[in-house]
Motif scaffolding. Structure first.
Motif, PDB file in Angstrom:
ATOM      1  N   UNK A  95       0.823  -1.229   0.000  1.00 30.84           N
ATOM      2  CA  UNK A  95       0.000   0.000   0.000  1.00 30.84           C
ATOM      3  C   UNK A  95       0.847   1.265   0.000  1.00 30.84           C
ATOM      4  N   UNK A  96       1.935   1.228  -0.769  1.00 31.35           N
ATOM      5  CA  UNK A  96       2.865   2.355  -0.749  1.00 31.35           C
ATOM      6  C   UNK A  96       2.187   3.658  -1.192  1.00 31.35           C
ATOM      7  N   UNK A  99       0.092   5.157   1.602  1.00 27.03           N
ATOM      8  CA  UNK A  99       0.897   5.788   2.656  1.00 27.03           C
ATOM      9  C   UNK A  99       1.455   7.132   2.184  1.00 27.03           C
ATOM     10  N   UNK A 100       1.921   7.172   0.936  1.00 30.85           N
ATOM     11  CA  UNK A 100       2.438   8.435   0.395  1.00 30.85           C
ATOM     12  C   UNK A 100       1.339   9.496   0.404  1.00 30.85           C
ATOM     13  N   UNK A 101       0.133   9.098   0.070  1.00 29.02           N
ATOM     14  CA  UNK A 101      -0.979  10.056   0.079  1.00 29.02           C
ATOM     15  C   UNK A 101      -1.269  10.549   1.493  1.00 29.02           C
ATOM     16  N   UNK A 125       4.685   5.170 -11.530  1.00 32.04           N
ATOM     17  CA  UNK A 125       3.307   5.577 -11.231  1.00 32.04           C
ATOM     18  C   UNK A 125       3.177   6.257  -9.871  1.00 32.04           C
ATOM     19  N   UNK A 126       4.318   6.643  -9.311  1.00 32.05           N
ATOM     20  CA  UNK A 126       4.298   7.360  -8.021  1.00 32.05           C
ATOM     21  C   UNK A 126       4.815   8.788  -8.186  1.00 32.05           C
ATOM     22  N   UNK A 132      10.460  13.250  -2.904  1.00 37.07           N
ATOM     23  CA  UNK A 132      11.844  12.771  -3.013  1.00 37.07           C
ATOM     24  C   UNK A 132      11.897  11.252  -3.121  1.00 37.07           C
ATOM     25  N   UNK A 133      12.990  10.793  -3.733  1.00 33.83           N
ATOM     26  CA  UNK A 133      13.275   9.362  -3.837  1.00 33.83           C
ATOM     27  C   UNK A 133      14.527   9.119  -3.014  1.00 33.83           C
ATOM     28  N   UNK A 134      14.455   8.165  -2.091  1.00 33.50           N
ATOM     29  CA  UNK A 134      15.642   7.822  -1.282  1.00 33.50           C
ATOM     30  C   UNK A 134      16.224   6.525  -1.828  1.00 33.50           C
TER      31      UNK A 134
END
Ligand code: DX5
Ligand code: ZN
Length: 214
Positions: A95-96, A99-101, A125-126, A132-134
């Motif tokens: 459910x990434x 969670x981001x939402x 699709x994110x 940011x991308x870690x």
């Protein structure tokens, strides 16, 4: 210009307040804080209560790196710590996106984290949902590991994917002065450093790290 983000996991836990004061005196803008549950990763570190206490004692922006199984169970508590930036491992949940939402709805910056074996293509699709991308440049959980060289290619590819968007690239794990320079050249904006900063000469090390990423 890239920024160095000290990782408080590398600090002396018995001198935590002094370490925070030192980082503030050095004009640190963002503090990287690891949250590990002993399940998603073998280590255990800083829970929401400890993070909230550190946050109250500091003026720095907090970047919480969640290394948790079932992050959907903990995200509300992490938001309550007051952290301005919160990241979730792509691999830790089906459910990434949800969670981001949640992070974005709470008015915080949302990051997605990629383990070394996860290709950057999973963020396709994110892209509308992240700030940011870690990119993990070690396997998460243990300090003192060696930087994975293949990560440089992933940083470059991610840079191409996010081109034209307001998305920053963060890297975490095994960074020293020489590697800070390399990841910056590959396209990293935010560079997390633990062991190579909190050593026997932290002031000198921090200043040298900052100088190579200017
Ligand atoms: C490791 C953590 C890192 C850690 C980095 O899983 O996510 O933030 O503190 O430490 P160094 O820089 O020593 O590899
Ligand atoms: Zn981290």
């Amino acid at each position: 210009m890239a920024q160095i983000l000290p990782s408080i996991f590398g600090a002396d836990i018995l001198r935590l307040r002094d370490e925070i004061t030192f980082l503030e005196q050095e004009q640190t803008q963002i503090l990287h804080v690891d949250l590990m549950d002993g399940t998603y990763v073998s280590n255990i570190a800083f829970g929401p209560n400890q993070i909230a206490a550190m946050k109250k004692a500091s003026t720095m922006v907090f970047d919480v790196h969640m290394m948790l199984a079932n992050p959907e169970r903990h995200i509300d508590d992490v938001i309550k710590t007051g952290a301005e930036m919160i990241s979730v491992h792509y691999e830790s949940t089906p459910h990434v996106h949800y969670i981001l939402q949640k992070i974005k709805k709470a008015g915080r910056k949302a990051g997605v984290v990629l383990n070394p074996g996860t290709p950057e293509s999973v963020i396709e699709y994110l892209l509308d949902d992240i700030d940011y991308v870690l990119i993990m440049t070690i396997n998460p959980g243990q300090p003192g590991q060696t930087f994975i060289e293949k990560s440089l290619e992933k940083i470059r590819n991610t840079k191409k994917m996010v081109a034209g968007r307001d998305i920053q690239i963060e890297v975490d794990g095994g960074v020293n002065i020489e590697i800070a320079k390399k990841v910056k050249e590959a396209g990293a904006d935010l560079i997390v450093v633990g062991g190579a900063l909190f050593n026997s000469t932290p002031k000198e090390s921090y200043q040298a790290l900052k100088a190579v990423v200017q």
